[in-house]
Design an enzyme around this catalytic site. Structure first.
Site, PDB file in Angstrom:
ATOM      1  N   PHE A 187      -7.332   7.529  -6.270  1.00 13.14           N
ATOM      2  CA  PHE A 187      -6.201   6.665  -6.590  1.00 13.14           C
ATOM      3  C   PHE A 187      -6.155   5.526  -5.580  1.00 13.14           C
ATOM      4  O   PHE A 187      -6.197   5.750  -4.370  1.00 13.14           O
ATOM      5  CB  PHE A 187      -4.876   7.446  -6.563  1.00 13.14           C
ATOM      6  CG  PHE A 187      -3.719   6.614  -7.031  1.00 13.14           C
ATOM      7  CD1 PHE A 187      -3.492   6.409  -8.385  1.00 13.14           C
ATOM      8  CD2 PHE A 187      -2.868   6.000  -6.115  1.00 13.14           C
ATOM      9  CE1 PHE A 187      -2.437   5.613  -8.826  1.00 13.14           C
ATOM     10  CE2 PHE A 187      -1.808   5.208  -6.543  1.00 13.14           C
ATOM     11  CZ  PHE A 187      -1.591   5.012  -7.900  1.00 13.14           C
ATOM     12  N   GLU A 216       4.126   3.060 -10.715  1.00  8.97           N
ATOM     13  CA  GLU A 216       3.236   2.601  -9.647  1.00  8.97           C
ATOM     14  C   GLU A 216       3.999   1.567  -8.808  1.00  8.97           C
ATOM     15  O   GLU A 216       3.956   0.378  -9.084  1.00  8.97           O
ATOM     16  CB  GLU A 216       1.947   1.973 -10.201  1.00  8.97           C
ATOM     17  CG  GLU A 216       0.852   2.977 -10.537  1.00  8.97           C
ATOM     18  CD  GLU A 216       0.933   3.462 -11.975  1.00  8.97           C
ATOM     19  OE1 GLU A 216       1.886   3.049 -12.686  1.00  8.97           O
ATOM     20  OE2 GLU A 216       0.055   4.249 -12.390  1.00  8.97           O
ATOM     21  N   SER A 217       4.746   2.067  -7.825  1.00 10.28           N
ATOM     22  CA  SER A 217       5.412   1.220  -6.819  1.00 10.28           C
ATOM     23  C   SER A 217       6.770   0.652  -7.274  1.00 10.28           C
ATOM     24  O   SER A 217       7.551   1.404  -7.847  1.00 10.28           O
ATOM     25  CB  SER A 217       4.472   0.146  -6.271  1.00 10.28           C
ATOM     26  OG  SER A 217       3.276   0.748  -5.803  1.00 10.28           O
ATOM     27  N   CYS A 243       0.564  -0.592  -7.487  1.00  6.99           N
ATOM     28  CA  CYS A 243      -0.713  -0.068  -6.980  1.00  6.99           C
ATOM     29  C   CYS A 243      -1.568   0.454  -8.125  1.00  6.99           C
ATOM     30  O   CYS A 243      -1.344   0.105  -9.279  1.00  6.99           O
ATOM     31  CB  CYS A 243      -0.445   1.015  -5.942  1.00  6.99           C
ATOM     32  SG  CYS A 243       0.509   2.393  -6.602  1.00  6.99           S
ATOM     33  N   PHE A 303       6.248  12.452  -6.669  1.00 11.76           N
ATOM     34  CA  PHE A 303       5.434  12.630  -7.880  1.00 11.76           C
ATOM     35  C   PHE A 303       4.806  14.020  -7.917  1.00 11.76           C
ATOM     36  O   PHE A 303       4.678  14.701  -6.903  1.00 11.76           O
ATOM     37  CB  PHE A 303       4.341  11.544  -7.939  1.00 11.76           C
ATOM     38  CG  PHE A 303       4.891  10.157  -8.154  1.00 11.76           C
ATOM     39  CD1 PHE A 303       4.966   9.614  -9.434  1.00 11.76           C
ATOM     40  CD2 PHE A 303       5.341   9.397  -7.081  1.00 11.76           C
ATOM     41  CE1 PHE A 303       5.484   8.331  -9.627  1.00 11.76           C
ATOM     42  CE2 PHE A 303       5.851   8.116  -7.271  1.00 11.76           C
ATOM     43  CZ  PHE A 303       5.921   7.590  -8.546  1.00 11.76           C
ATOM     44  N   SER A 337       7.436   7.478  -3.620  1.00  8.56           N
ATOM     45  CA  SER A 337       7.893   6.091  -3.610  1.00  8.56           C
ATOM     46  C   SER A 337       9.356   6.059  -3.234  1.00  8.56           C
ATOM     47  O   SER A 337      10.119   6.969  -3.586  1.00  8.56           O
ATOM     48  CB  SER A 337       7.746   5.455  -5.000  1.00  8.56           C
ATOM     49  OG  SER A 337       6.401   5.137  -5.274  1.00  8.56           O
ATOM     50  N   HIS A 371       5.563   3.323  -0.140  1.00  8.84           N
ATOM     51  CA  HIS A 371       4.769   4.001  -1.169  1.00  8.84           C
ATOM     52  C   HIS A 371       3.653   4.772  -0.504  1.00  8.84           C
ATOM     53  O   HIS A 371       2.969   4.244   0.367  1.00  8.84           O
ATOM     54  CB  HIS A 371       4.243   2.987  -2.177  1.00  8.84           C
ATOM     55  CG  HIS A 371       5.360   2.246  -2.833  1.00  8.84           C
ATOM     56  ND1 HIS A 371       6.121   2.795  -3.825  1.00  8.84           N
ATOM     57  CD2 HIS A 371       5.885   1.018  -2.580  1.00  8.84           C
ATOM     58  CE1 HIS A 371       7.064   1.933  -4.172  1.00  8.84           C
ATOM     59  NE2 HIS A 371       6.948   0.842  -3.431  1.00  8.84           N
ATOM     60  N   GLU A 400      -3.289  11.896  -0.521  1.00  6.53           N
ATOM     61  CA  GLU A 400      -4.555  12.626  -0.561  1.00  6.53           C
ATOM     62  C   GLU A 400      -5.432  12.262   0.643  1.00  6.53           C
ATOM     63  O   GLU A 400      -5.677  11.107   0.925  1.00  6.53           O
ATOM     64  CB  GLU A 400      -5.327  12.319  -1.853  1.00  6.53           C
ATOM     65  CG  GLU A 400      -4.729  12.969  -3.094  1.00  6.53           C
ATOM     66  CD  GLU A 400      -3.799  12.046  -3.867  1.00  6.53           C
ATOM     67  OE1 GLU A 400      -3.117  11.223  -3.212  1.00  6.53           O
ATOM     68  OE2 GLU A 400      -3.763  12.155  -5.101  1.00  6.53           O
TER      69      GLU A 400
END
Lengths: 349, 349
Positions: free
Chosen positions: A9, A66-67, A81, A235, A241, A255, A259
């Site tokens: 990601f 995403e953000s 992102c 998430f 976020s 954000h 991983e």
């Protein structure tokens, strides 16, 4: 970098900030009249969705899949992102803005760090030169910069800016430059962090926390800027976020891609401070990155403008500076710096 | 820009500057032991020739068929324009230097403005990324920058530099950084000018002047830095090169491509000054460019180091600043700025 089919990601965000000139005959014109339902539709072109929403009297703050997106009276910020395509939203935005009287853009910024995996991106984001070409179909006179090291750790910027006119030693700005430049202090700090402490990153997984609120408190994100009202989201199975807004209309947004193989955290705020050193220290202590980039924009009305250079002499015990650059734009100064941890382990890159 | 078979000459130079570490056991080691005959041979790989030579106790100065070469005890500067290939000379230089004991490079800089016609260049100079790839086969840890606007008026730099180690607020440099950094002040100013005044350029043609000496006096180049002993050359039918050296070991060099369609003048010097504003003013008054780039390098021992920022507030009545950037490297500061004339005529680009 070879082909890689493993899970990946791209935490690195594309950041768009547009300032419209307030229509002279219409002080009521307000971008916040665009409803969430309209944004739900328009953000399809960006390939992301609204997942949470908060507001106060100054700013509407959206957490996205995403953000984030922040909408205030005449400023629009979209930060996304992954493999999203935020530039696809620009023309629709300008059309909607024009319909409510915002026919002139007073400032425009598009910026991003280099992608770790650019080959995964979609048009028009596959290369910076593609993004520039796309933006040049919308704007005239865009200026493009690469700060840091080309093709390594760098940060791209596309901005619209008028040259200064210098007369008898005084700086006289061209008539077209107006709007916020003198009336409204503005500053933005971003801290883009990579190779973060795995124990800290663990907090931003469902293994460790039930929801965003728990992660916010456990990580002490809520102590970075304590006056911010926070809207957070954790998430499944991991990733985080948050948007924070205060009564001054200031925002912060964080954000997190936790991983270990591609950990990334971004911090951004327009909070007004004469010196960002302590704030930076708090952010670094919260996330413990092995490397990071700092960018600070400050316009001439901002209290950060004169003092941002103090950062040049600021030292962080655990990190050493690799690069530092400063750009003077007509109405903004920009400071850019990269740092790496002194005690870099084997997993650091 | 489409294909163009008309006469064209690329005035933009490629500039290589190498500082060797003086061999600790051999203070007599000196790059100037390499004879003119050897350079005649080695410069074939660069595709240029020596056409004039002067020297004093500090520096050997060569005028080349395309620009200049300066050799001092442990510093080598090669500046060549047109479609020359100066990077091809690096490995032979390092081999020759090693044979006389110079086994370690303490500083390396390769820089150039963007070419007007990059498609005419030869390997490895066809693109900056090609030059970087080539240099990366010779050096480890090269750092690459693009100042100014990407793909427009910009200036590329490849340098070898060690990161700073910051400790308790003090800047402690890594042990490997040594040599001139603290012992020897160093600074370099370049002014790269385009679209020059046609009447001024007329001086640098055989129609107007018989030889270099006449062109030097007529243009008042000899008044820019009056203590320089000048070696000048006027090309057939036009074009001009000069080297100047003084007893301090300082140099200046000017190269002129006068053709109206692609006029270009470069000025470069390592003369030590606390403030370059007056020198810049004299150079601009001599050549009257419609646009120009200024770059200033100054190391921490240089008197220019602390004051180069004064230039940020210096104004030039006829020119307005378009871009200004400052980079902090471990041992050098770099200032970069671009200017365009206020009264830009139809022929200015």
């Amino acid at each position: 970098m070879g082909e890689n089919t493993q899970h990946y990601f791209e935490g690195v965000e594309k950041l768009v900030e547009v300032w419209f000139k307030q229509p002279p005959m219409d002080d009521e014109a307000d971008l916040r009249r665009i409803t969430k339902e309209v944004w739900d539709e328009e953000l399809k072109a960006v390939k992301c969705e609204i997942i949470s929403f908060t507001k106060n009297s100054e700013v509407d703050a959206y957490v996205l899949s995403e953000s984030s997106m922040f909408v205030s009276k005449r400023r629009w910020i979209l930060k996304t992102c992954g493999t999203t395509t935020p530039l696809n939203c620009l023309k629709p935005l300008m059309k909607m803005a024009a319909e409510m009287g915002f026919v002139e853009i007073s400032d425009f910024f598009y910026s991003r760090k280099n992608f770790a995996r650019p080959e995964l991106q979609l048009f028009p984001h596959r290369m910076f030169c593609e993004e520039v070409k796309f933006l040049d179909t919308i704007f005239e006179g865009g200026q493009t910069y690469c700060l840091g090291q080309i093709n390594k750790d760098c940060w791209y910027l596309y901005t619209l800016s008028q040259p200064e006119r210098e007369l008898k030693g005084e700086l006289i700005e061209l008539p077209k430059i107006e709007g916020k430049h003198h009336s409204e202090p503005d500053q933005t700090i971003e801290i883009l962090m990579e190779n973060l402490d795995p124990q800290v990153m663990q907090v931003f997984t469902k293994l460790c926390c039930q929801d965003g609120k728990e992660a916010t408190v456990k990580s002490k994100i809520n102590e970075i800027l304590p006056d911010m009202i926070i809207d957070d989201f954790l998430f499944e199975p991991c990733g985080y976020s948050m948007n924070g807004i205060n009564q001054l209309g200031e925002y912060m947004t964080i954000h997190i891609t936790p991983e270990k193989e591609f950990s990334y955290v971004s911090f951004e705020s327009n909070v007004s401070m004469a010196n960002y050193a302590e704030l930076i220290q708090r952010v670094l202590a919260t996330f413990l990155p092995a490397k990071f980039i700092i960018t600070i924009f400050a316009n001439k009305s901002s209290e950060a403008y004169a003092t941002m250079r103090e950062l040049e002499t600021t030292s962080y015990s655990q990190w050493q500076r690799a690069d530092m650059q400063c750009c003077n734009f007509p109405s903004y100064n920009l400071l850019f710096a990269t740092y790496t941890a002194n005690n870099r382990g084997e997993n650091d890159c």
